[in-house]
Write a protein that holds these residues in place. Sequence first.
Motif, short mmCIF file in Angstrom:
data_model
loop_
_atom_site.label_atom_id
_atom_site.label_comp_id
_atom_site.label_asym_id
_atom_site.label_seq_id
_atom_site.Cartn_x
_atom_site.Cartn_y
_atom_site.Cartn_z
N SER A 1 -15.53 2.27 -7.86
CA SER A 1 -16.03 1.49 -7.35
C SER A 1 -14.88 0.72 -6.69
N VAL A 2 -13.28 0.64 -6.91
CA VAL A 2 -12.19 -0.28 -6.47
C VAL A 2 -11.57 1.00 -5.75
N THR A 3 -11.50 1.97 -5.85
CA THR A 3 -10.78 3.24 -5.52
C THR A 3 -11.58 3.02 -3.95
N CYS A 4 -13.26 3.17 -3.80
CA CYS A 4 -13.91 3.47 -3.08
C CYS A 4 -13.63 1.99 -2.03
N VAL A 5 -13.79 1.22 -2.80
CA VAL A 5 -13.31 -0.24 -1.26
C VAL A 5 -12.80 -0.13 -1.08
N ALA A 6 -11.15 -0.53 -2.01
CA ALA A 6 -9.97 -0.41 -0.59
C ALA A 6 -9.52 1.03 -0.38
N ALA A 7 -9.87 2.20 -0.08
CA ALA A 7 -9.85 3.38 0.81
C ALA A 7 -11.12 3.17 1.91
N ALA A 8 -12.12 2.53 2.21
CA ALA A 8 -13.16 2.27 2.92
C ALA A 8 -12.43 1.41 3.85
N VAL A 9 -11.75 0.11 2.98
CA VAL A 9 -11.09 -0.74 3.77
C VAL A 9 -10.17 -0.23 4.79
N LEU A 10 -9.33 0.57 4.43
CA LEU A 10 -8.28 1.58 4.74
C LEU A 10 -8.80 2.66 5.89
N ALA A 11 -9.92 3.17 6.31
CA ALA A 11 -10.97 4.17 6.41
C ALA A 11 -11.04 2.94 8.05
N LEU A 12 -11.36 1.85 7.90
CA LEU A 12 -12.51 1.06 9.26
C LEU A 12 -11.00 0.32 9.90
N THR A 13 -9.63 0.16 9.32
CA THR A 13 -8.90 -0.77 9.97
C THR A 13 -7.89 0.77 10.19
N ALA A 14 -8.10 1.82 10.29
CA ALA A 14 -7.78 3.02 11.05
C ALA A 14 -9.56 2.84 12.61
N VAL A 15 -10.37 2.96 12.14
CA VAL A 15 -10.93 2.96 13.29
C VAL A 15 -10.64 1.69 14.27
N VAL A 16 -10.26 0.64 13.39
CA VAL A 16 -9.94 -0.32 14.68
C VAL A 16 -8.57 -0.53 15.19
N MET B 1 -1.06 6.72 4.74
CA MET B 1 0.28 6.22 3.97
C MET B 1 -0.30 5.05 3.01
N ALA B 2 -1.18 4.24 4.04
CA ALA B 2 -1.28 2.63 3.01
C ALA B 2 -2.62 3.82 1.76
N LEU B 3 -2.63 4.48 2.20
CA LEU B 3 -3.60 5.09 1.03
C LEU B 3 -2.90 5.82 -0.66
N MET B 4 -1.78 6.40 0.03
CA MET B 4 -1.06 6.98 -0.39
C MET B 4 -0.50 6.04 -1.29
N VAL B 5 0.50 4.69 -0.37
CA VAL B 5 0.94 4.15 -1.47
C VAL B 5 -0.21 3.29 -2.54
N ALA B 6 -1.41 2.51 -2.20
CA ALA B 6 -2.13 2.76 -2.84
C ALA B 6 -2.25 3.10 -3.94
N LEU B 7 -2.67 4.67 -3.98
CA LEU B 7 -2.73 5.43 -5.24
C LEU B 7 -1.72 5.66 -6.23
N LYS B 8 -0.57 4.89 -5.59
CA LYS B 8 0.14 4.64 -6.58
C LYS B 8 0.46 3.15 -7.36
N LEU B 9 -0.78 1.98 -7.31
CA LEU B 9 -1.40 0.72 -8.38
C LEU B 9 -1.75 1.81 -8.66
N PRO B 10 -1.80 0.38 -10.70
CA PRO B 10 -2.83 0.81 -11.17
C PRO B 10 -4.16 0.76 -11.12
N CYS B 11 -4.22 -0.33 -10.03
CA CYS B 11 -6.06 -0.43 -9.78
C CYS B 11 -6.73 0.42 -8.13
N ILE B 12 -5.94 1.89 -8.32
CA ILE B 12 -6.32 2.47 -7.98
C ILE B 12 -6.08 3.91 -7.76
N LYS B 13 -7.30 4.63 -9.04
CA LYS B 13 -6.44 5.56 -9.01
C LYS B 13 -6.50 6.85 -9.53
#
Length: 182
Positions: A59-74, A98-110
Amino acid sequence: MRQLGKAILDINQTDFVVAGVSALACLGTLAGMPVWALFIGWAWYLAIGANKTAIREGSVTCVAAAVLALTAVVLTDAFAVFMPGMQASMLAVFLMIMALMVALKLPCIKHSLVGFNSFSCIFAGYYLGAFPAQSDYILNLVVAFVYITGANILGLFVGWASQQLAGFSFRRRDQQGDLEIS
């Protein structure tokens, strides 16, 4: 052919539960839910551990990536004001991946599988109109997020629920950690 016959004869309770829950999930279309996104979330549940931790982490990873995708739309819409649409989309996707790749290095987005699938679900689902469209731009983004990401996350829970309904669990048999399926 013999293997197919054996597979058919090996149909069990879990098979029936999964098929039944899958059929019931189709009722989500009555509420405009993109059922395909639910099935993707269900697959995540199985792929990332098939336990309650998978629900939280997915869920945490899904929400983070979805926010990044909507940001890409905007960003695509913003960049399209001064560059051709394809280049605007490519630049926006580049920046947000690129932002997602960085986020995937965080411990909460696995989970990269969840991250890339969630990004893709939102990005494609938004442009395909896989949600009830709204006349207001911001509201449209919010509704897309709620419907598509909500369906993905619901899929994580449906995976857990189907597992519970099938009576499938892992229990430690002894101190050495052997697992038995009951």
